[in-house]
Design an enzyme around this catalytic site. Structure first.
Site, PDB file in Angstrom:
ATOM      1  N   HIS A 121       0.865  -1.180   0.000  1.00  0.00           N
ATOM      2  CA  HIS A 121       0.000   0.000   0.000  1.00  0.00           C
ATOM      3  C   HIS A 121       0.898   1.225   0.000  1.00  0.00           C
ATOM      4  CE1 HIS A 121      -2.816   2.985   1.713  1.00  0.00           C
ATOM      5  NE2 HIS A 121      -3.807   2.168   1.388  1.00  0.00           N
ATOM      6  N   ASP A 198       2.983  -4.601   8.093  1.00  0.00           N
ATOM      7  CA  ASP A 198       1.725  -3.864   7.975  1.00  0.00           C
ATOM      8  C   ASP A 198       0.589  -4.879   8.033  1.00  0.00           C
ATOM      9  OD1 ASP A 198      -0.564  -2.580   7.125  1.00  0.00           O
ATOM     10  OD2 ASP A 198       0.300  -1.761   5.302  1.00  0.00           O
ATOM     11  N   GLN A 201      -4.574  -5.263   6.635  1.00  0.00           N
ATOM     12  CA  GLN A 201      -5.490  -6.150   5.923  1.00  0.00           C
ATOM     13  C   GLN A 201      -5.561  -7.536   6.537  1.00  0.00           C
ATOM     14  OE1 GLN A 201      -7.632  -5.357   3.589  1.00  0.00           O
ATOM     15  NE2 GLN A 201      -6.918  -3.250   3.626  1.00  0.00           N
ATOM     16  N   LYS A 224     -10.783  -1.568  10.294  1.00  0.00           N
ATOM     17  CA  LYS A 224     -10.881  -2.771   9.468  1.00  0.00           C
ATOM     18  C   LYS A 224     -11.220  -4.002  10.311  1.00  0.00           C
ATOM     19  CE  LYS A 224      -8.239  -0.613   5.977  1.00  0.00           C
ATOM     20  NZ  LYS A 224      -7.286  -0.685   4.898  1.00  0.00           N
ATOM     21  N   CYS A 362      -4.712   2.337  -3.749  1.00  0.00           N
ATOM     22  CA  CYS A 362      -3.487   2.837  -3.101  1.00  0.00           C
ATOM     23  C   CYS A 362      -2.353   1.827  -3.233  1.00  0.00           C
ATOM     24  CB  CYS A 362      -3.737   3.169  -1.628  1.00  0.00           C
ATOM     25  SG  CYS A 362      -4.828   4.578  -1.373  1.00  0.00           S
TER      26      CYS A 362
END
Length: 404
Positions: A121, A198, A201, A224, A362
């Site tokens: 991202h 990261d 997600q 999320k 993104c």
């Protein structure tokens, strides 16, 4: 027993209509929906506890402080951090990444190397580019293949004694690819490099164990994970957080201030300047409680079934291509119809009440790799159904008929 209809009853927004049609929400990779239990926790805070934290001797302040720190401990337990002070509450994943990047600006020097992946991202690309500009470090990229998976042999070749940092997402937001982060972390540590993962997600689908992963930094966002927007977390190993300087200056992050010198507070407050998103932090804990009440193993099994069903049904449409076909992926499908712009498909689906994401998500380097302007992305959560997937398939067929 998992009953999706019972689950759906927890989410008020799922009963509304869009353009006269029942809402089909398939933009979960951008933001998940919020259950009533979490909404109630927001209302409860503002109705009964609203006060600034860590600063007041009065009852409301003490109660709000207790709730906020209890939420930090919930997050610690969920991610299995060793200490609660290894959890820094931020405004989200982007804030968390920038906090770490800012800290390393005082550590890196010219000629040092940092590694990102081709699947990132923009939030996990741009801060490191800025860091390289500031320090003279060199940014290297792990390439991807046509399936949307990282090429690990190339990663091995990129690692060297000059590698100081490795940054990779746990799961690609654009393709759903689950990256082999255990391998990535182990290999990076062999050359003495730190690793940031990261997890924005991944955390809606997987329950990461940061100690088992032996990761140095792990970041995530509440919105999320059925939580509110504007709050997230940074996990950092204690020794690394102690090495990094504060990201911002102000109230709360200080031990003592004079005009001659300021000393900083202990972890985690050194990184939490100013009045935080108090309600958001507390409710982040409530959202984690909600998801754990369902169970992440149950969630993963159900969502994988949705992914398999949707993949099979969509591939029956002539001219439809799915991007991201790695064997290891989660419930995200990025696709295009031949000779039709994804924005046009998304617009027609919206008229049918179906919410999908269109564009580069993104993750523009991924789209450049495939030489496409973007994709239609349908991302599924545990409150979605196969009937909704059927509606998506019929909507795509209708869009194809209208736009061809």
């Amino acid at each position: 027993m998992f009953n999706v209809q019972d689950i759906r009853n927890d989410f008020p927004i799922l009963s509304r209509k869009v353009n006269g049609k029942p809402l089909v929400y398939f933009d979960n990779a951008a933001t998940s929906q919020t259950p009533q239990q979490v909404i109630d926790a927001i209302v409860d805070y503002y109705s009964n506890y609203n006060a600034n934290i860590h600063r007041g001797v009065h009852t409301l302040s003490q109660e709000a402080t207790d709730l906020y720190e209890q939420a930090r401990k919930k997050i610690q337990a969920h991610f299995n951090a060793k200490f609660s002070h290894e959890i820094v509450l931020t405004s989200g994943t982007t804030h968390s990444i920038n906090l770490v990047a800012n800290g390393f600006s005082s550590i890196l020097k010219k000629g040092d190397e940092i590694i990102v992946s081709a699947l990132e991202h923009h939030s996990n690309i741009v801060p490191w580019q800025m860091l390289c500009e500031q320090t003279g470090a060199v940014l290297k990229v792990i390439p991807m293949n046509e399936d949307g998976a990282l090429i690990m042999d190339d990663y091995d070749n990129l690692l060297s004694k000059n590698t100081k940092l490795v940054f990779v997402n746990h799961i690609s937001n654009a393709l759903g690819t689950i990256n082999p982060i255990e391998y990535i972390i182990e290999k990076a540590h062999q050359v003495g490099a730190a690793v940031l993962i990261d997890g924005a997600q991944a955390c809606p689908h997987i329950k990461p164990d940061v100690q088992a992963l032996d990761v140095d930094f792990y970041v995530a966002s509440a919105h999320k994970m059925c939580g509110p927007t504007g709050v997230g977390m940074l996990y950092g190993k204690e020794e690394w957080l102690n090495k990094l300087p504060p990201y911002q200056g102000g109230g709360e992050m200080i031990a003592e201030v004079t005009f001659e010198k300021t000393t900083y507070a202990d972890l985690p407050h050194k990184f939490e300047a100013g009045t935080p998103n108090i309600a958001g932090g507390i409710v982040f804990g409530a959202a984690i409680d909600y998801m754990n009440s369902i169970g992440f193993d149950v969630i993963a099994t159900y969502e994988n079934d949705l992914l398999d069903y949707a993949t099979e049904k969509l591939l029956q449409i002539e001219g439809l291509k799915i991007y991201g076909t790695s064997k290891s992926k989660t419930s995200v499908i990025s696709f295009n119809l031949e000779n039709i712009h994804p924005y046009d498909i998304g617009t027609i689906l919206d008229k049918l009440g179906i919410a999908v994401r269109t564009g580069h998500h993104c993750a523009q380097p991924i789209m450049d790799f495939y030489c496409i302007p973007g994709t239609v992305r349908a991302s599924f959560s545990f409150y979605n159904t196969k009937e909704e997937i059927d509606a998506l398939v019929e909507g795509v067929k209708k869009a194809k008929m209208m736009l061809s």
